[in-house]
Design an enzyme around this catalytic site. Sequence first.
Site, mmCIF file in Angstrom:
data_model
loop_
_atom_site.group_PDB
_atom_site.id
_atom_site.type_symbol
_atom_site.label_atom_id
_atom_site.label_comp_id
_atom_site.label_asym_id
_atom_site.label_seq_id
_atom_site.Cartn_x
_atom_site.Cartn_y
_atom_site.Cartn_z
ATOM 1 N N PRO A 26 6.630 2.111 20.354
ATOM 2 C CA PRO A 26 5.751 1.585 21.396
ATOM 3 C C PRO A 26 4.520 2.454 21.608
ATOM 4 C CG PRO A 26 8.021 1.350 22.066
ATOM 5 C CD PRO A 26 8.034 2.122 20.773
ATOM 6 N N CYS A 27 3.373 1.781 21.783
ATOM 7 C CA CYS A 27 2.093 2.491 21.742
ATOM 8 C C CYS A 27 1.372 2.556 23.080
ATOM 9 C CB CYS A 27 1.182 1.806 20.724
ATOM 10 S SG CYS A 27 0.847 0.059 21.115
#
Length: 243
Positions: free
Chosen positions: A8-9
């Site tokens: 996840p960014c």
Amino acid sequence: DIFDGSPPCQGFSTAGKRVLDDPRNSLFREFVRLLRGLRPKVFVMENVSGMVKGKMKLVFAEIMRELKASGYKVSARLLNAMYFGVPQSRQRMIFIGVRDDLGIEPSHPAGWSVAVTVRQAIMGVSNVTFNRPLATTASRIWAAARPGDNGDCIRKGYYRDAIKVQPDRPASTVPKVLPGTGGHMHWAEPRTLTMEELRRLASFPDAFQMTGNFTDQWARIGNSVPPLFMRSIAQHIRSELLP
């Protein structure tokens, strides 16, 4: 043979607060844990461009150290999906690693397409899913904006997430969150782009079905690695890196 993942960014994204100690910035460690357990010949890891901007460079350097310490030669490069057949300017950091014992240097695919415009992408689309009519704020921006403009056309910093798309250029990056102010708006009609149009901008086939409501589906488009972009990376790995 290959391990592919996208930790996840949101902690790195320039669309967020970019807090250095955001716990989501450490989720790459789970990727590293799996990498060391699986020991594939090649890995691919994708993240947002924001991880090499400003203070986030410290996290990027740590990620590179951990990946290399896992027994891999690693290359990281910013690539833009618009040069891989995707009608959306979407820049992403792509890490490619090759296991040390294979003696192969990691590399990235070269862009192969000219820019595909929004007009070209959505030509002939069969629209079924229309978003709700534009809210008052979005309608005001739509009326004042030229194609390519956002809320800045009314006042600097005013609802920049409301964008009238420019038909003869690739779309700007579709974010995860559907803005309440309209998001990506059609250049000639006062409405948000339909899900069928958005799928085209993300290079999903027309027959691809997404579940959930309009907001859920928008989030999946915003979170996705465009299929044509990922296919180019996969083809490069298959032909150049896998022994």
